[in-house]
Design a protein around this motif. Structure first.
Motif, PDB file in Angstrom:
ATOM      1  N   SER A  78     -81.038  -4.096 114.894  1.00 51.00           N
ATOM      2  CA  SER A  78     -81.724  -3.120 115.038  1.00 51.00           C
ATOM      3  C   SER A  78     -83.050  -3.359 114.074  1.00 51.00           C
ATOM      4  N   TYR A  79     -84.139  -2.783 114.376  1.00 50.57           N
ATOM      5  CA  TYR A  79     -85.310  -2.902 113.456  1.00 50.57           C
ATOM      6  C   TYR A  79     -85.721  -1.223 113.086  1.00 50.57           C
ATOM      7  N   ALA A  80     -86.176  -1.177 112.144  1.00 48.13           N
ATOM      8  CA  ALA A  80     -86.907   0.184 111.862  1.00 48.13           C
ATOM      9  C   ALA A  80     -88.458  -0.422 111.849  1.00 48.13           C
ATOM     10  N   ASP A  81     -89.446  -0.031 112.492  1.00 50.41           N
ATOM     11  CA  ASP A  81     -90.748  -0.424 112.479  1.00 50.41           C
ATOM     12  C   ASP A  81     -91.498   0.205 111.726  1.00 50.41           C
ATOM     13  N   VAL A  82     -92.705   0.091 111.447  1.00 49.90           N
ATOM     14  CA  VAL A  82     -93.578   0.485 110.356  1.00 49.90           C
ATOM     15  C   VAL A  82     -93.660   1.858 110.393  1.00 49.90           C
ATOM     16  N   LYS A  83     -93.973   2.516 111.569  1.00 53.61           N
ATOM     17  CA  LYS A  83     -93.895   3.895 111.705  1.00 53.61           C
ATOM     18  C   LYS A  83     -92.736   4.782 111.013  1.00 53.61           C
ATOM     19  N   GLU A  84     -91.560   3.996 111.504  1.00 56.17           N
ATOM     20  CA  GLU A  84     -90.539   4.933 110.947  1.00 56.17           C
ATOM     21  C   GLU A  84     -90.599   4.521 109.414  1.00 56.17           C
ATOM     22  N   ILE A  85     -90.656   3.422 108.967  1.00 54.79           N
ATOM     23  CA  ILE A  85     -90.752   3.189 107.518  1.00 54.79           C
ATOM     24  C   ILE A  85     -91.490   4.064 106.748  1.00 54.79           C
ATOM     25  N   ASP A  86     -92.802   4.375 107.354  1.00 53.00           N
ATOM     26  CA  ASP A  86     -93.933   5.065 106.574  1.00 53.00           C
ATOM     27  C   ASP A  86     -93.467   6.673 106.752  1.00 53.00           C
ATOM     28  N   ALA A  87     -92.857   6.873 107.795  1.00 51.65           N
ATOM     29  CA  ALA A  87     -92.414   8.367 108.123  1.00 51.65           C
ATOM     30  C   ALA A  87     -91.470   9.017 107.045  1.00 51.65           C
ATOM     31  N   ILE A  88     -90.482   8.006 106.872  1.00 52.55           N
ATOM     32  CA  ILE A  88     -89.124   8.631 106.103  1.00 52.55           C
ATOM     33  C   ILE A  88     -88.999   7.777 105.036  1.00 52.55           C
ATOM     34  N   ASN A  89     -89.497   6.740 104.708  1.00 57.52           N
ATOM     35  CA  ASN A  89     -89.519   6.022 103.442  1.00 57.52           C
ATOM     36  C   ASN A  89     -88.718   4.331 103.882  1.00 57.52           C
ATOM     37  N   ILE A  90     -88.860   3.626 103.202  1.00 56.67           N
ATOM     38  CA  ILE A  90     -88.129   2.385 103.434  1.00 56.67           C
ATOM     39  C   ILE A  90     -86.477   2.370 103.056  1.00 56.67           C
ATOM     40  N   LEU A  91     -86.240   3.278 102.254  1.00 58.10           N
ATOM     41  CA  LEU A  91     -84.608   3.248 102.069  1.00 58.10           C
ATOM     42  C   LEU A  91     -83.948   3.914 103.278  1.00 58.10           C
ATOM     43  N   LYS A  92     -84.531   5.449 103.651  1.00 57.87           N
ATOM     44  CA  LYS A  92     -83.789   5.907 104.831  1.00 57.87           C
ATOM     45  C   LYS A  92     -83.898   5.144 106.096  1.00 57.87           C
ATOM     46  N   ALA A  93     -85.069   4.393 106.302  1.00 61.27           N
ATOM     47  CA  ALA A  93     -85.371   3.650 107.483  1.00 61.27           C
ATOM     48  C   ALA A  93     -84.399   2.423 107.313  1.00 61.27           C
ATOM     49  N   THR A  94     -83.989   1.944 106.532  1.00 64.43           N
ATOM     50  CA  THR A  94     -83.149   0.810 106.283  1.00 64.43           C
ATOM     51  C   THR A  94     -81.736   1.307 106.745  1.00 64.43           C
ATOM     52  N   HIS A  95     -81.307   2.329 106.246  1.00 63.16           N
ATOM     53  CA  HIS A  95     -80.194   2.882 106.529  1.00 63.16           C
ATOM     54  C   HIS A  95     -79.933   3.442 107.979  1.00 63.16           C
ATOM     55  N   ALA A  96     -81.184   3.952 108.632  1.00 59.46           N
ATOM     56  CA  ALA A  96     -81.115   4.546 109.993  1.00 59.46           C
ATOM     57  C   ALA A  96     -80.815   3.067 110.878  1.00 59.46           C
ATOM     58  N   ALA A  97     -81.645   1.958 110.577  1.00 60.95           N
ATOM     59  CA  ALA A  97     -81.529   0.716 111.148  1.00 60.95           C
ATOM     60  C   ALA A  97     -80.086   0.081 110.928  1.00 60.95           C
ATOM     61  N   MET A  98     -79.494   0.130 110.147  1.00 63.39           N
ATOM     62  CA  MET A  98     -78.146  -0.214 109.751  1.00 63.39           C
ATOM     63  C   MET A  98     -77.009   0.443 110.868  1.00 63.39           C
ATOM     64  N   ALA A  99     -77.284   1.833 110.743  1.00 58.97           N
ATOM     65  CA  ALA A  99     -76.541   2.519 111.666  1.00 58.97           C
ATOM     66  C   ALA A  99     -76.573   2.196 112.886  1.00 58.97           C
ATOM     67  N   ARG A 100     -77.636   2.424 113.411  1.00 56.85           N
ATOM     68  CA  ARG A 100     -78.097   1.619 114.991  1.00 56.85           C
ATOM     69  C   ARG A 100     -77.455   0.395 115.178  1.00 56.85           C
TER      70      ARG A 100
END
Length: 204
Positions: A78-100
């Motif tokens: 899974s990717y976390a795109d730049v919109k998700e990264i900018d919206a929730i921060n890089i660490l949370k976006a990384t964890h969300a992508a891992m979970a997906r």
């Protein structure tokens, strides 16, 4: 070299499905963060498989091709795109992508070995393994898939935005990339929440 010792320890503790999880691309100024989750077959081995950061691009591509061709291996990405990264921060976006990525495996009761520190509130039972991509074969396989898929995406962005050289630096803040940013301004794949890009965005 990584091995299956951590996987065997987790199985001895009562877990049946052991998933290696890793990411690539947390540091760059542009592009998505990429996460992969991998279940290796029992007794799996590969002569070259190691932490993706220790390998040349050529070796990563060879291992990636082997992983993709082996029908015994289950993987999710899974990717976390730049919109998700900018919206929730890089660490949370990384964890969300891992979970997906883990969710894509569609397995019941996975136990995740995650590269790095423990991930708070991860939706699956998990254990953080510092420098895990050099210890666990499952995590090493996930590191290869996450890295190579992201690299392929950045090469594609290099064709879309030829003046930035994404195919070379993959979005990291190299001297050439910073010079291109200064000359041309941020694209829609630049992370506006990252300081060098944020400063230029304010000047537009």
């Amino acid at each position: 070299m990584p091995d299956l010792e951590l996987e065997l320890e987790a199985m001895a503790a009562g877990h049946q499905l052991i998933v290696g999880v890793d990411e690539a691309g947390r540091g760059p100024l542009a592009g998505p963060v990429s996460a992969a989750a991998v279940i290796l077959p029992e007794g799996y081995s590969h002569p070259l498989l190691d932490d993706s950061k220790k390998l040349s691009e050529k070796k990563r591509e060879l291992i990636y091709a082997d992983l993709m061709a082996d029908e015994r291996i289950r993987w999710g990405h899974s990717y976390a795109d730049v919109k998700e990264i900018d919206a929730i921060n890089i660490l949370k976006a990384t964890h969300a992508a891992m979970a997906r990525a883990v969710a894509q495996l569609e397995v019941e009761s996975p136990f995740c070995l995650i590269d790095g520190l423990a991930v708070p509130n991860f939706p699956y039972p998990s254990q953080g393994i510092v420098k895990g991509d050099g210890k666990s074969l499952s995590i090493a396989a996930a590191s290869i898939i996450a890295k190579v898929k992201r690299d392929h995406q950045m090469v594609a962005y290099g064709k879309e935005f030829p003046e930035y050289g994404f195919e070379k630096h993959k979005g990291y803040g190299t001297k050439a990339h910073l010079a291109a940013l200064q000359a041309h301004g941020p694209t829609n794949i630049h992370r506006k929440s990252f300081a060098p890009v944020a400063q230029l965005s304010l000047n537009l």
